[in-house]
Design an enzyme around this catalytic site. Structure first.
Site, PDB file in Angstrom:
ATOM      1  N   THR A 128       0.827  -1.514  -0.050  1.00  0.00           N
ATOM      2  CA  THR A 128       0.182  -0.194   0.005  1.00  0.00           C
ATOM      3  C   THR A 128       0.816   1.357   0.017  1.00  0.00           C
ATOM      4  OG1 THR A 128      -1.683   1.207   1.458  1.00  0.00           O
ATOM      5  CG2 THR A 128      -0.096  -0.044   2.370  1.00  0.00           C
ATOM      6  N   ASP A 129       0.193   2.364  -0.441  1.00  0.00           N
ATOM      7  CA  ASP A 129       0.995   3.394  -0.587  1.00  0.00           C
ATOM      8  C   ASP A 129       1.270   4.038   1.059  1.00  0.00           C
ATOM      9  OD1 ASP A 129      -1.669   4.386   0.269  1.00  0.00           O
ATOM     10  OD2 ASP A 129      -2.072   5.890  -1.417  1.00  0.00           O
ATOM     11  N   GLU A 130       0.441   3.545   1.936  1.00  0.00           N
ATOM     12  CA  GLU A 130       0.517   4.115   3.255  1.00  0.00           C
ATOM     13  C   GLU A 130       1.574   3.729   3.956  1.00  0.00           C
ATOM     14  OE1 GLU A 130      -2.674   3.775   5.997  1.00  0.00           O
ATOM     15  OE2 GLU A 130      -4.249   3.835   4.399  1.00  0.00           O
ATOM     16  N   TYR A 154      -1.829  -0.400  11.022  1.00  0.00           N
ATOM     17  CA  TYR A 154      -2.086  -1.063   9.945  1.00  0.00           C
ATOM     18  C   TYR A 154      -0.854  -0.884   8.795  1.00  0.00           C
ATOM     19  CZ  TYR A 154      -3.439  -1.435   4.901  1.00  0.00           C
ATOM     20  OH  TYR A 154      -3.259  -1.969   3.396  1.00  0.00           O
ATOM     21  N   LYS A 158       2.116  -3.369   7.418  1.00  0.00           N
ATOM     22  CA  LYS A 158       2.421  -3.683   5.888  1.00  0.00           C
ATOM     23  C   LYS A 158       3.713  -3.291   5.527  1.00  0.00           C
ATOM     24  CE  LYS A 158      -0.035  -4.445   2.966  1.00  0.00           C
ATOM     25  NZ  LYS A 158      -0.615  -5.922   2.630  1.00  0.00           N
TER      26      LYS A 158
HETATM   27  P1  NAD Z   1     -10.038  -6.814   2.511  1.00  0.00           P
HETATM   28  O1  NAD Z   1     -10.091  -6.831   3.944  1.00  0.00           O
HETATM   29  O2  NAD Z   1     -11.161  -6.588   1.713  1.00  0.00           O
HETATM   30  O3  NAD Z   1      -9.913  -8.351   2.445  1.00  0.00           O
HETATM   31  C1  NAD Z   1      -8.743  -9.121   2.808  1.00  0.00           C
HETATM   32  C2  NAD Z   1      -8.995 -10.721   2.524  1.00  0.00           C
HETATM   33  O4  NAD Z   1      -8.111 -11.427   3.446  1.00  0.00           O
HETATM   34  C3  NAD Z   1     -10.344 -11.135   3.208  1.00  0.00           C
HETATM   35  O5  NAD Z   1     -10.819 -11.999   2.240  1.00  0.00           O
HETATM   36  C4  NAD Z   1     -10.111 -12.022   4.237  1.00  0.00           C
HETATM   37  O6  NAD Z   1     -10.845 -13.178   4.572  1.00  0.00           O
HETATM   38  C5  NAD Z   1      -8.619 -12.466   4.152  1.00  0.00           C
HETATM   39  N1  NAD Z   1      -7.872 -12.836   5.059  1.00  0.00           N
HETATM   40  C6  NAD Z   1      -7.604 -12.096   6.252  1.00  0.00           C
HETATM   41  N2  NAD Z   1      -6.529 -12.891   7.024  1.00  0.00           N
HETATM   42  C7  NAD Z   1      -6.446 -13.949   6.312  1.00  0.00           C
HETATM   43  C8  NAD Z   1      -5.713 -15.216   6.589  1.00  0.00           C
HETATM   44  N3  NAD Z   1      -5.119 -15.269   7.848  1.00  0.00           N
HETATM   45  N4  NAD Z   1      -5.722 -16.266   5.917  1.00  0.00           N
HETATM   46  C9  NAD Z   1      -6.188 -16.074   4.467  1.00  0.00           C
HETATM   47  N5  NAD Z   1      -6.937 -14.923   4.159  1.00  0.00           N
HETATM   48  C10 NAD Z   1      -6.995 -14.102   4.872  1.00  0.00           C
HETATM   49  O7  NAD Z   1      -8.639  -6.022   1.800  1.00  0.00           O
HETATM   50  P2  NAD Z   1      -8.415  -5.563   0.437  1.00  0.00           P
HETATM   51  O8  NAD Z   1      -9.080  -4.175   0.481  1.00  0.00           O
HETATM   52  O9  NAD Z   1      -9.027  -6.475  -0.510  1.00  0.00           O
HETATM   53  O10 NAD Z   1      -6.881  -5.403   0.507  1.00  0.00           O
HETATM   54  C11 NAD Z   1      -6.178  -6.705  -0.295  1.00  0.00           C
HETATM   55  C12 NAD Z   1      -4.830  -6.316  -0.038  1.00  0.00           C
HETATM   56  O11 NAD Z   1      -4.570  -5.002  -0.816  1.00  0.00           O
HETATM   57  C13 NAD Z   1      -4.450  -6.046   1.514  1.00  0.00           C
HETATM   58  O12 NAD Z   1      -2.927  -6.436   1.436  1.00  0.00           O
HETATM   59  C14 NAD Z   1      -4.178  -4.559   1.390  1.00  0.00           C
HETATM   60  O13 NAD Z   1      -3.234  -4.268   2.407  1.00  0.00           O
HETATM   61  C15 NAD Z   1      -3.887  -4.329  -0.011  1.00  0.00           C
HETATM   62  N6  NAD Z   1      -4.156  -2.961  -0.461  1.00  0.00           N
HETATM   63  C16 NAD Z   1      -5.496  -2.560  -0.099  1.00  0.00           C
HETATM   64  C17 NAD Z   1      -6.108  -1.057  -0.764  1.00  0.00           C
HETATM   65  C18 NAD Z   1      -7.292  -0.697  -0.760  1.00  0.00           C
HETATM   66  O14 NAD Z   1      -7.642   0.561  -1.123  1.00  0.00           O
HETATM   67  N7  NAD Z   1      -8.193  -1.483  -0.281  1.00  0.00           N
HETATM   68  C19 NAD Z   1      -5.009  -0.521  -1.359  1.00  0.00           C
HETATM   69  C20 NAD Z   1      -3.726  -0.936  -1.311  1.00  0.00           C
HETATM   70  C21 NAD Z   1      -3.214  -1.792  -1.097  1.00  0.00           C
HETATM   71  O1  DAU Z   2      -4.159   4.197   0.622  1.00  0.00           O
HETATM   72  C1  DAU Z   2      -4.303   2.682   0.507  1.00  0.00           C
HETATM   73  C2  DAU Z   2      -5.194   2.401   1.766  1.00  0.00           C
HETATM   74  O2  DAU Z   2      -6.514   2.774   1.408  1.00  0.00           O
HETATM   75  C3  DAU Z   2      -5.374   0.770   2.015  1.00  0.00           C
HETATM   76  O3  DAU Z   2      -3.793   0.228   2.243  1.00  0.00           O
HETATM   77  C4  DAU Z   2      -6.165   0.391   3.041  1.00  0.00           C
HETATM   78  O4  DAU Z   2      -6.130  -1.192   3.077  1.00  0.00           O
HETATM   79  C5  DAU Z   2      -7.556   0.873   2.682  1.00  0.00           C
HETATM   80  O5  DAU Z   2      -8.525   0.687   3.711  1.00  0.00           O
HETATM   81  C6  DAU Z   2      -7.409   2.336   2.574  1.00  0.00           C
HETATM   82  O6  DAU Z   2      -7.133   3.118   3.671  1.00  0.00           O
HETATM   83  P1  DAU Z   2      -7.709   4.568   4.126  1.00  0.00           P
HETATM   84  O7  DAU Z   2      -7.806   4.572   5.667  1.00  0.00           O
HETATM   85  O8  DAU Z   2      -7.185   5.517   3.291  1.00  0.00           O
HETATM   86  O9  DAU Z   2      -9.219   4.267   3.766  1.00  0.00           O
HETATM   87  P2  DAU Z   2     -10.667   4.662   4.396  1.00  0.00           P
HETATM   88  O10 DAU Z   2     -11.867   4.101   3.457  1.00  0.00           O
HETATM   89  O11 DAU Z   2     -10.903   3.952   5.716  1.00  0.00           O
HETATM   90  O12 DAU Z   2     -10.929   6.340   4.555  1.00  0.00           O
HETATM   91  C7  DAU Z   2     -10.383   6.880   3.576  1.00  0.00           C
HETATM   92  C8  DAU Z   2     -10.675   8.386   3.964  1.00  0.00           C
HETATM   93  O13 DAU Z   2     -11.744   8.777   4.558  1.00  0.00           O
HETATM   94  C9  DAU Z   2      -9.579   8.545   5.225  1.00  0.00           C
HETATM   95  O14 DAU Z   2      -9.017   9.798   5.215  1.00  0.00           O
HETATM   96  C10 DAU Z   2     -10.734   8.575   6.357  1.00  0.00           C
HETATM   97  C11 DAU Z   2     -12.088   8.868   5.869  1.00  0.00           C
HETATM   98  N1  DAU Z   2     -13.009   8.223   6.416  1.00  0.00           N
HETATM   99  C12 DAU Z   2     -13.179   7.057   6.519  1.00  0.00           C
HETATM  100  C13 DAU Z   2     -14.233   6.395   7.137  1.00  0.00           C
HETATM  101  C14 DAU Z   2     -14.312   4.974   7.112  1.00  0.00           C
HETATM  102  C15 DAU Z   2     -14.083   9.297   7.157  1.00  0.00           C
HETATM  103  O15 DAU Z   2     -13.856  10.505   7.163  1.00  0.00           O
HETATM  104  N2  DAU Z   2     -15.197   8.673   7.749  1.00  0.00           N
HETATM  105  C16 DAU Z   2     -15.094   7.156   7.568  1.00  0.00           C
HETATM  106  O16 DAU Z   2     -16.437   6.699   8.327  1.00  0.00           O
END
Ligand code: NAD
Ligand code: DAU
Length: 347
Positions: A128-130, A154, A158
């Site tokens: 992730t970019d985080e 988190y 990562k």
């Molecule tokens: P998500 O929470 O929707 O999905 C995570 C999945 O992992 C779920 O299906 C869960 O059941 C599975 N899981 C959790 N623990 C497990 C374990 N011990 N063994 C097997 N499966 C397990 O997450 P997402 O948003 O789809 O993110 C997927 C990946 O991409 C993550 O690594 C996250 O850090 C990365 N990522 C997410 C975003 C975003 O915006 N959502 C952006 C950049 C990177």
């Molecule tokens: O940047 C990549 C990341 O993006 C991934 O690595 C993470 O897995 C993914 O969860 C996401 O993280 P964020 O914290 O950026 O996503 P989230 O949707 O939780 O929040 C997006 C923005 O919105 C953040 O600035 C917090 C704000 N927010 C979020 C929620 C859930 C609110 O203001 N209110 C809310 O209820």
């Protein structure tokens, strides 16, 4: 090519499985998922393809992972399984350490054990970019050379996983790369994240909680674009076009303030602006992310294709129509049913 996807029942994972099955030469995709609160087997129920297999189990189970690598003669792991929500990591760190760090460690050790038996498994670590921390208003976007500076548990978990991957590349010469992406949006995202949460709340006449002033910025990318980026990187690694240890950033050059997104959701759902409520800010809230993806364009030939206005309105419409999905993903009974159905497959 035989692929193991971890976390394929999650938001991004299910799109990776779907798009992966479209690639000519993909012989099989095994999806290993522990079905935590955010994993939903129904996300892939419509897949009718004998090349696809779901295995219920955890990446933390070394014997199970090693058995899958061996039984299915896996060529590449796309590692997406994770605890993914920042707010949850602030409330409870332990699952993030266990899954994101130790789970990645188990996968790497399984890949190493395979290598020692002469079976090479390539590894794509989805990050992730985080991990880069937070940008000031005038800073240039992150590049692959930006130093890691994670600012919440988190992100720290990562970053630790990313470092473990690099250490296995350096120490054991594993074939592994890391991809880092900005915020994803699209269908089938667990409704704890900003866009599905705000959309469903707006549709159901519930309050929309905006953290702090709502002026935090994220670089939003459609999940299909991210999934395709991961698959491009996988193919490049598999054919030896890129080196082990490389990192690729994916972004969309689409910086949006949270408050602007929420207003747009309210307008597109015909909901009242009075539903917006400014609540306490997230502790240590990162102010701005933006991803430079010049390297991915140049080396992988990848670029984001989906325009934000179209992608957002289609996403809002998806959540409006697919009420059965929301009911089902939030239902404890469904989880229990899946555990009964697939429990015997897990150790
Ligand atoms: P998500 O929470 O929707 O999905 C995570 C999945 O992992 C779920 O299906 C869960 O059941 C599975 N899981 C959790 N623990 C497990 C374990 N011990 N063994 C097997 N499966 C397990 O997450 P997402 O948003 O789809 O993110 C997927 C990946 O991409 C993550 O690594 C996250 O850090 C990365 N990522 C997410 C975003 C975003 O915006 N959502 C952006 C950049 C990177
Ligand atoms: O940047 C990549 C990341 O993006 C991934 O690595 C993470 O897995 C993914 O969860 C996401 O993280 P964020 O914290 O950026 O996503 P989230 O949707 O939780 O929040 C997006 C923005 O919105 C953040 O600035 C917090 C704000 N927010 C979020 C929620 C859930 C609110 O203001 N209110 C809310 O209820």
């Amino acid at each position: 090519m035989r692929i193991l996807v971890t976390g394929g029942c999650g938001f991004i994972g299910n799109h990776v499985v779907r798009n992966g099955l479209l690639i000519p030469g993909v012989e099989s995709i095994i999806n290993l998922d522990a079905l935590t609160y955010s994993g939903h087997a129904e996300n892939l129920n419509d897949i009718d393809d004998e090349r696809y297999t779901f295995v219920y189990g955890s990446i933390n189970d070394f014997d199970l992972v090693s058995k899958i690598l061996n039984d299915h003669q896996i060529d590449v792991i796309l590692h997406l399984a994770a605890e993914s929500h920042v707010d949850r990591s602030i409330n409870s760190v332990q699952p993030f350490i266990e899954t994101n760090i130790d789970g990645t460690r188990v996968l790497l050790e399984s890949v190493l054990a395979s290598k020692q038996k002469g079976h090479i498994v390539h590894f794509v670590n989805v990050s992730t970019d985080e991990v880069y921390g937070s940008l000031g208003p005038d800073d240039e976007p992150f590049t692959e050379d930006t130093p890691l500076n994670p600012k919440n548990p988190y992100a720290a978990s990562k970053a630790a996983a990313d470092m473990l991957v690099q250490s296995f590349v350096n120490t054991h010469e594993l074939s592994a790369i890391t991809t880092r992406c900005s915020n994803n949006y699209g269908p089938r995202q667990f409704p704890e994240k900003l866009i599905p949460l705000m959309t469903l709340n707006a549709l159901n006449d519930k309050m929309l909680p905006i953290y702090g002033d709502g002026k935090q910025i994220r670089d939003w990318i459609h999940v299909d674009d991210h999934a395709n980026g991961i698959l491009c990187a996988m193919l490049a690694l598999f054919v030896g076009k890129i080196e082990t240890g490389e990192v690729f950033n994916f972004g969309a050059n689409n910086e949006q303030q949270n408050i602007t997104i929420v207003r747009s959701i309210l307008s597109q759902t015909n909901a009242n602006e009075s539903l917006m409520e400014h609540v306490n800010d997230r502790p240590g809230h990162d102010r701005r992310y933006a991803m430079g993806y010049e390297k991915a364009s140049r080396v992988l030939g990848w670029k984001p294709e989906i325009d934000w206005a179209t992608g957002l309105s289609e996403t809002i419409e998806w959540y409006r129509i697919n009420t059965a999905w929301t009911d089902s993903i939030t239902s404890g009974q469904y989880k229990e049913y899946i555990r009964t159905q697939y429990g015997h497959l897990a150790k």
